[in-house]
Design an enzyme around this catalytic site. Structure first.
Site, PDB file in Angstrom:
ATOM      1  CB  CYS A   1      -0.880   0.010   1.244  1.00 15.50           C
ATOM      2  SG  CYS A   1      -1.828  -1.483   1.463  1.00 15.50           S
TER       3      CYS A   1
ATOM      4  NE  ARG B   1       4.282   1.900  -1.499  1.00 15.76           N
ATOM      5  CZ  ARG B   1       5.458   1.280  -1.306  1.00 15.76           C
ATOM      6  NH1 ARG B   1       6.462   1.522  -2.123  1.00 15.76           N
ATOM      7  NH2 ARG B   1       5.611   0.417  -0.343  1.00 15.76           N
TER       8      ARG B   1
ATOM      9  CD1 TRP C   1      -1.735  -5.509  -2.928  1.00 13.88           C
ATOM     10  CD2 TRP C   1      -2.408  -4.480  -4.759  1.00 13.88           C
ATOM     11  NE1 TRP C   1      -1.745  -6.437  -3.920  1.00 13.88           N
ATOM     12  CE2 TRP C   1      -2.164  -5.835  -5.069  1.00 13.88           C
ATOM     13  CE3 TRP C   1      -2.837  -3.647  -5.780  1.00 13.88           C
ATOM     14  CZ2 TRP C   1      -2.334  -6.370  -6.341  1.00 13.88           C
ATOM     15  CZ3 TRP C   1      -2.995  -4.185  -7.047  1.00 13.88           C
ATOM     16  CH2 TRP C   1      -2.765  -5.520  -7.317  1.00 13.88           C
TER      17      TRP C   1
ATOM     18  CG  ASN D   1       2.766  -0.852   2.938  1.00 17.99           C
ATOM     19  OD1 ASN D   1       2.159  -1.845   2.523  1.00 17.99           O
ATOM     20  ND2 ASN D   1       3.928  -0.462   2.444  1.00 17.99           N
ATOM     21  N   GLY D   2       1.599  -3.298   5.148  1.00 21.01           N
ATOM     22  CA  GLY D   2       2.277  -4.516   5.597  1.00 21.01           C
ATOM     23  C   GLY D   2       1.248  -5.594   5.922  1.00 21.01           C
TER      24      GLY D   2
ATOM     25  CD  GLU E   1       7.234 -16.741 -17.198  1.00 23.71           C
ATOM     26  OE1 GLU E   1       6.262 -17.156 -17.878  1.00 23.71           O
ATOM     27  OE2 GLU E   1       7.365 -15.558 -16.859  1.00 23.71           O
TER      28      GLU E   1
ATOM     29  CE  LYS F   1       7.576 -12.408 -18.306  1.00 25.71           C
ATOM     30  NZ  LYS F   1       6.571 -13.367 -18.132  1.00 25.71           N
TER      31      LYS F   1
ATOM     32  CD  GLU G   1       5.242 -11.372 -21.706  1.00 26.25           C
ATOM     33  OE1 GLU G   1       4.094 -11.005 -21.936  1.00 26.25           O
ATOM     34  OE2 GLU G   1       5.559 -11.942 -20.654  1.00 26.25           O
TER      35      GLU G   1
ATOM     36  CG  HIS H   1      11.564 -36.901 -30.599  1.00 23.96           C
ATOM     37  ND1 HIS H   1      11.687 -38.195 -31.049  1.00 23.96           N
ATOM     38  CD2 HIS H   1      11.947 -36.942 -29.291  1.00 23.96           C
ATOM     39  CE1 HIS H   1      12.090 -38.988 -30.078  1.00 23.96           C
ATOM     40  NE2 HIS H   1      12.251 -38.252 -29.001  1.00 23.96           N
TER      41      HIS H   1
ATOM     42  CE  LYS I   1       0.563  -7.324 -14.808  1.00 18.48           C
ATOM     43  NZ  LYS I   1       1.753  -8.205 -14.988  1.00 18.48           N
TER      44      LYS I   1
HETATM   45  C1  AGP Z   1       2.745 -12.743 -18.694  1.00 15.46           C
HETATM   46  O1  AGP Z   1       4.007 -12.069 -18.763  1.00 15.46           O
HETATM   47  C2  AGP Z   1       1.742 -12.170 -19.687  1.00 15.46           C
HETATM   48  N1  AGP Z   1       1.541 -10.798 -19.413  1.00 15.46           N
HETATM   49  C3  AGP Z   1       0.475 -13.018 -19.796  1.00 15.46           C
HETATM   50  O2  AGP Z   1       0.863 -14.274 -20.298  1.00 15.46           O
HETATM   51  C4  AGP Z   1      -0.304 -13.271 -18.471  1.00 15.46           C
HETATM   52  O3  AGP Z   1       0.437 -14.134 -17.649  1.00 15.46           O
HETATM   53  C5  AGP Z   1      -1.629 -13.945 -18.825  1.00 15.46           C
HETATM   54  O4  AGP Z   1      -2.378 -13.052 -19.611  1.00 15.46           O
HETATM   55  C6  AGP Z   1      -2.460 -14.338 -17.587  1.00 15.46           C
HETATM   56  O5  AGP Z   1      -2.772 -13.185 -16.843  1.00 15.46           O
HETATM   57  P1  AGP Z   1      -3.370 -13.397 -15.352  1.00 15.46           P
HETATM   58  O6  AGP Z   1      -2.296 -14.086 -14.555  1.00 15.46           O
HETATM   59  O7  AGP Z   1      -3.654 -12.004 -14.875  1.00 15.46           O
HETATM   60  O8  AGP Z   1      -4.597 -14.231 -15.461  1.00 15.46           O
END
Ligand code: AGP
Length: 607
Positions: free
Chosen positions: A2, A27, A74, A100-101, A480, A484, A487, A503, A602
């Protein structure tokens, strides 16, 4: 996480506090509030939603107050409601607290307070106001110190009292608090960004310190009442940089937040005595958990790779089958589920429409549905009959990093909790959980490779394709890492299990198609070594993620990035760190918009 702001001086406090909250919105921003000491009154206004909702409520408010505190929330404990917004009041409404905490033992304290005190919220923070009320006999600092002696957990705290018009008390344990020095005026905040418009001379409270802030100065002591001489620093940052705490991007800040926020994911949830974990939000009795005969983990993107790691962990510790479904497939494949199926929906935002639609389908088919979510009060959190918050704090960069590691940590805790109801012994549970407590330190060690990784990125950012290889629990880590990189740098990258490369994908390899191989010391080390040799035989360059002390890896890798050794089942929490940094530095080399990569959002709230 927060945001707290406070002001004491000779100017109107309200506009300073609102502007300060706007600087701290990164935050946390699900609700906000302000408390002002005015004459012999303590006035408060709170609202759900962003800071502007609070500002709208206060529009036209004339306040001559020159002393106040404010908070942007938050949510961690208790939903997103006005009653749960800070600042909180004591029973007599003469003490206001912004916190906050996480107060770990708030339930124990709450049970001792309830007979005598009227608690109005579901938060852990409110118990602080009533504890201070209990101990207040005219000296606010001593009352706060006495209250904090009962508390286990973390806090950044600002406290005012209606009858003390020349005093703010601040205290810190695990959550930052900064005091800005003006001319007969002082600024309080969770980080310097709200005060830079007024002063760049600041002092940072340290853990275990408490300070009296008056218009004539700041007096800092320890909780044991020993005087502390604090030095004053000059902040060089501008506003924007300050919100990122000096980091160039939110993504890098959030990568480096991971040791701290991982502690929040596991805090109060590990029982070394019994060698088990306690994730109360599961809302199932031990017998109900034992009756589950299948687990389905549903998620998208990064969260789905966390789910894959969870699958490995559950199947290693709990003798029931576990499936992972990307949410967009789950709802259309007519899944076989029933009342003995436990479905976990895993989501940072808690708003991903594919995941939301999938859990509605699972509920329709009678499954037990729980959430593993970051945003408190989000739709997925509200539409599941329980679950666990991952406590990663606001994750603002589009590319998910700290939420991923916290999701993995919570899944591993669940695997231990379920496993201990089945075949996991107390000794095994204790061994895993004792090492889990070491993981924040090990992530910090992995982060020390940042400069080495930046140098590697400087040499490797011109390739157009990458292959990521991993085996066992490191295969989802490779997935993952590939996500990263693609994207945020827009470099095509894909991941494969090490043993699967021969394969087909090996046809892609050449001197212009590098491979990132997760080659840490574990039961599959020799197998991965052979895979890397197959890669080298095709002339491809190899960047290896290797265990510190490995004296063979240099023979087969062009570049080596070191990570500390850990329990095999916990490796993903550490091995992911260099891949996050690799993607970040590659994107920087290519001049990408790291925090806002093209084409992405996001939270994907469309199908
Ligand atoms: C992750 O870096 C991406 N921004 C995307 O794959 C994300 O993980 C996915 O859209 C799921 O989002 P969520 O965890 O908010 O459900």
């Amino acid at each position: 996480m927060c945001g707290i702001v406070g002001y004491i001086g000779n100017k109107q406090a309200l506009p300073i506090l609102l502007q300060g909250l706007r600087r701290l919105e990164y935050r946390g921003y699900d609700s906000a509030g302000v408390a002002l000491v005015e004459g012999n009154q303590l006035r408060r206004e709170r609202s759900v939603g962003r800071i502007e909702e609070l500002a709208a409520k206060l529009k036209g408010t004339e306040s001559a107050s020159t002393l106040g505190i404010a908070h942007t929330r938050w949510a961690t404990h208790g939903g997103v409601t006005e009653e749960n917004a800070h600042p909180h009041f004591d029973c007599k409404e003469v003490i206001a607290v912004a916190h906050n905490g996480i107060i770990e033992n708030y339930k124990e304290i709450r049970s001792t307070l309830v007979p005598k005190h009227t608690l109005r919220s579901q938060t852990d923070s409110e118990i602080l106001t009533h504890l201070i009320e209990e101990h207040y006999h005219g000296n606010l600092r001593k009352a706060v110190a006495a209250a904090l002696a009962h508390v286990r957990g973390t806090y950044g705290l600002a406290v005012v009292h209606r009858d003390q018009p020349d005093l703010i008390i601040v205290a810190r344990m695990g959550s930052p608090l900064v005091i800005g020095m003006g001319d007969a005026e002082y600024y309080i905040a969770s980080d310097p960004s709200p005060m830079l418009a007024h002063t760049k001379r600041v002092t940072f409270l340290d853990d275990g310190e408490i300070a009296e802030v008056t218009r004539s100065g700041v007096h800092t002591v320890t909780l044991m009442d020993e005087d502390v001489n604090k030095c004053i620093s000059e902040i060089e940052w501008d506003d924007a940089t300050a919100q990122k705490q000096g980091y160039e991007h939110f993504m890098l800040k959030e990568i480096f937040d991971q040791p701290a926020v991982l502690k929040d994911a596991i805090r109060g949830r590990i029982d070394l005595e019994e060698g088990t974990a306690h994730l109360g939000g599961i809302n199932l009795t031990d017998d109900q958990m034992r009756s589950i005969d299948r687990i389905v983990l549903i998620a998208c993107g990064t969260a789905s790779y966390a789910a894959m790691i969870g699958k490995y962990a559950f199947e290693r510790l709990v003798d029931i089958p576990v499936e992972v479904d990307v949410a967009s497939e789950f709802r259309y494949r007519d899944p076989v589920i029933n009342e003995r199926t436990l479905v976990f929906a895993i989501s940072q935002s808690g708003e991903t429409l594919d995941t939301l639609a999938a859990i509605r389908e699972a509920r329709r088919k009678g499954a037990i549905v729980r959430g593993i979510v970051n945003v408190v009060g989000s739709t997925i959190a509200r539409e599941t009959e329980g679950g666990t918050y991952i406590h990663a704090g606001p994750e603002l960069a589009v590319a998910s990093t700290k939420a991923f590691t916290n999701m993995v940590a919570v899944l591993l805790l669940y695997a231990v909790q379920f496993g201990r109801l089945k075949r996991v012994t107390p000794t095994t549970g204790r061994r895993i959980l004792t090492e889990m407590l070491e993981i924040p330190k090990k992530i910090s060690i992995a982060l020390e490779q940042n400069d080495a990784i930046r140098q590697i990125a400087q040499q490797y950012s011109n390739y157009s394709n990458y292959l990521f290889l991993g085996r066992g629990m490191n295969y989802p880590v490779a997935m993952e890492g590939a996500l990263k990189l693609k994207e945020i740098s827009y470099i095509h990258s894909e991941a494969y299990p090490g043993g699967e490369m021969k394969h087909g994908p090996i046809a892609l390899l050449s001197s212009t198609f590098p491979v990132v191989a997760i080659h840490t010391k574990n039961a599959l080390y020799d197998k991965m070594e052979s895979n890397i040799e197959e890669v080298r035989a095709r002339g491809a360059k190899v960047i290896a993620i290797a265990t510190q002390g490995d004296d063979r890896v240099h023979e087969i890798a062009d570049e080596v990035i070191w990570v500390p050794a850990t329990e095999a089942i916990l490796e993903p929490l550490v091995n992911t760190i260099p891949l996050q940094l690799f993607a970040y530095h590659m994107a920087i080399q290519l001049g990408r918009d790291v925090d806002r990569p093209r084409n992405l959002a996001k939270s994907v709230t469309v199908e």
